[in-house]
Design a protein around this motif. Structure first.
Motif, mmCIF file in Angstrom:
data_model
loop_
_atom_site.group_PDB
_atom_site.id
_atom_site.type_symbol
_atom_site.label_atom_id
_atom_site.label_comp_id
_atom_site.label_asym_id
_atom_site.label_seq_id
_atom_site.Cartn_x
_atom_site.Cartn_y
_atom_site.Cartn_z
ATOM 1 N N ARG A 36 -7.885 -18.272 52.014
ATOM 2 C CA ARG A 36 -8.385 -17.072 52.673
ATOM 3 C C ARG A 36 -9.210 -16.199 51.734
ATOM 4 N NH1 ARG A 36 -3.864 -13.775 55.072
ATOM 5 N NH2 ARG A 36 -2.742 -14.493 53.258
ATOM 6 N N GLY A 37 -9.481 -16.704 50.516
ATOM 7 C CA GLY A 37 -10.254 -15.930 49.556
ATOM 8 C C GLY A 37 -11.676 -15.729 50.040
ATOM 9 N N ASP A 38 -12.412 -14.904 49.319
ATOM 10 C CA ASP A 38 -13.777 -14.626 49.741
ATOM 11 C C ASP A 38 -14.649 -15.862 49.533
ATOM 12 O OD1 ASP A 38 -15.377 -14.264 47.051
ATOM 13 O OD2 ASP A 38 -13.434 -13.255 46.799
ATOM 14 N N PRO A 39 -15.657 -16.042 50.365
ATOM 15 C CA PRO A 39 -16.503 -17.243 50.298
ATOM 16 C C PRO A 39 -17.280 -17.359 48.987
ATOM 17 C CG PRO A 39 -16.818 -16.105 52.388
ATOM 18 C CD PRO A 39 -15.966 -15.225 51.521
ATOM 19 N N SER A 40 -17.553 -16.236 48.327
ATOM 20 C CA SER A 40 -18.294 -16.326 47.074
ATOM 21 C C SER A 40 -17.466 -17.034 46.008
ATOM 22 C CB SER A 40 -18.697 -14.939 46.593
ATOM 23 O OG SER A 40 -17.553 -14.169 46.270
ATOM 24 N N ALA A 41 -16.148 -16.868 46.034
ATOM 25 C CA ALA A 41 -15.290 -17.563 45.072
ATOM 26 C C ALA A 41 -15.330 -19.065 45.330
ATOM 27 C CB ALA A 41 -13.862 -17.046 45.160
ATOM 28 N N GLN A 42 -15.366 -19.443 46.599
ATOM 29 C CA GLN A 42 -15.455 -20.860 46.917
ATOM 30 C C GLN A 42 -16.810 -21.420 46.509
ATOM 31 O OE1 GLN A 42 -14.526 -21.094 51.073
ATOM 32 N NE2 GLN A 42 -12.332 -20.800 50.739
ATOM 33 N N GLY A 43 -17.872 -20.635 46.696
ATOM 34 C CA GLY A 43 -19.196 -21.065 46.264
ATOM 35 C C GLY A 43 -19.267 -21.193 44.758
ATOM 36 N N LEU A 49 -17.890 -27.031 39.980
ATOM 37 C CA LEU A 49 -17.595 -28.448 40.172
ATOM 38 C C LEU A 49 -18.859 -29.281 39.985
ATOM 39 C CD1 LEU A 49 -15.628 -30.699 40.967
ATOM 40 C CD2 LEU A 49 -16.201 -30.227 43.343
ATOM 41 N N LEU A 50 -19.964 -28.835 40.549
ATOM 42 C CA LEU A 50 -21.227 -29.557 40.387
ATOM 43 C C LEU A 50 -21.659 -29.580 38.925
ATOM 44 C CD1 LEU A 50 -23.228 -28.344 43.508
ATOM 45 C CD2 LEU A 50 -22.249 -30.600 43.109
ATOM 46 N N ALA A 51 -21.483 -28.476 38.227
ATOM 47 C CA ALA A 51 -21.824 -28.424 36.803
ATOM 48 C C ALA A 51 -20.944 -29.377 36.007
ATOM 49 C CB ALA A 51 -21.689 -26.995 36.280
#
Length: 108
Positions: A36-43, A49-51
């Motif tokens: 339920r965290g903010d979407p910016s943290a998921q982004g 992860l990509l890095a």
């Protein structure tokens, strides 16, 4: 069982069902709080992860490059070692021939 007792039993059962459902929902929400965290943290997590995947690919490429270099150095060192042993063998043969020639001169 009369109708009043049946009504209380059904009402109590429904109350317990609602209470158990509420407790289970509360526990579920506590366990899944990260979702339920903010979407910016998921982004941000996705970017990290990509890095990390990019760094892994670079490390694997560097590993392959280092392995190729080491194999080249190993084959070069083996060739030098073989040449050194050949030279050493020929020097030993020449030394033995010189020793035999010296022994033959001294014997005469």
């Amino acid at each position: 069982m009369d109708s009043t007792a049946l009504t209380y039993t059904i009402a109590g059962t429904l109350f317990l069902a609602v209470l158990v459902g509420w407790c289970l929902r509360w526990m579920f929400s506590r366990l899944n709080r990260a979702n339920r965290g903010d979407p910016s943290a998921q982004g941000d997590m996705a970017a990290r992860l990509l890095a990390a995947e990019e760094a892994q690919k670079m490390a694997e490429a560097k590993l392959v490059s280092v392995e190729v270099d080491l194999h080249k150095k190993l084959s070069q060192t083996e060739a030098e070692l073989a040449a050194t042993f050949e030279t050493l063998g020929s020097v030993r043969r020449e030394l033995e021939a010189a020793n035999h020639a010296l022994a033959a001169r001294e014997g005469n």
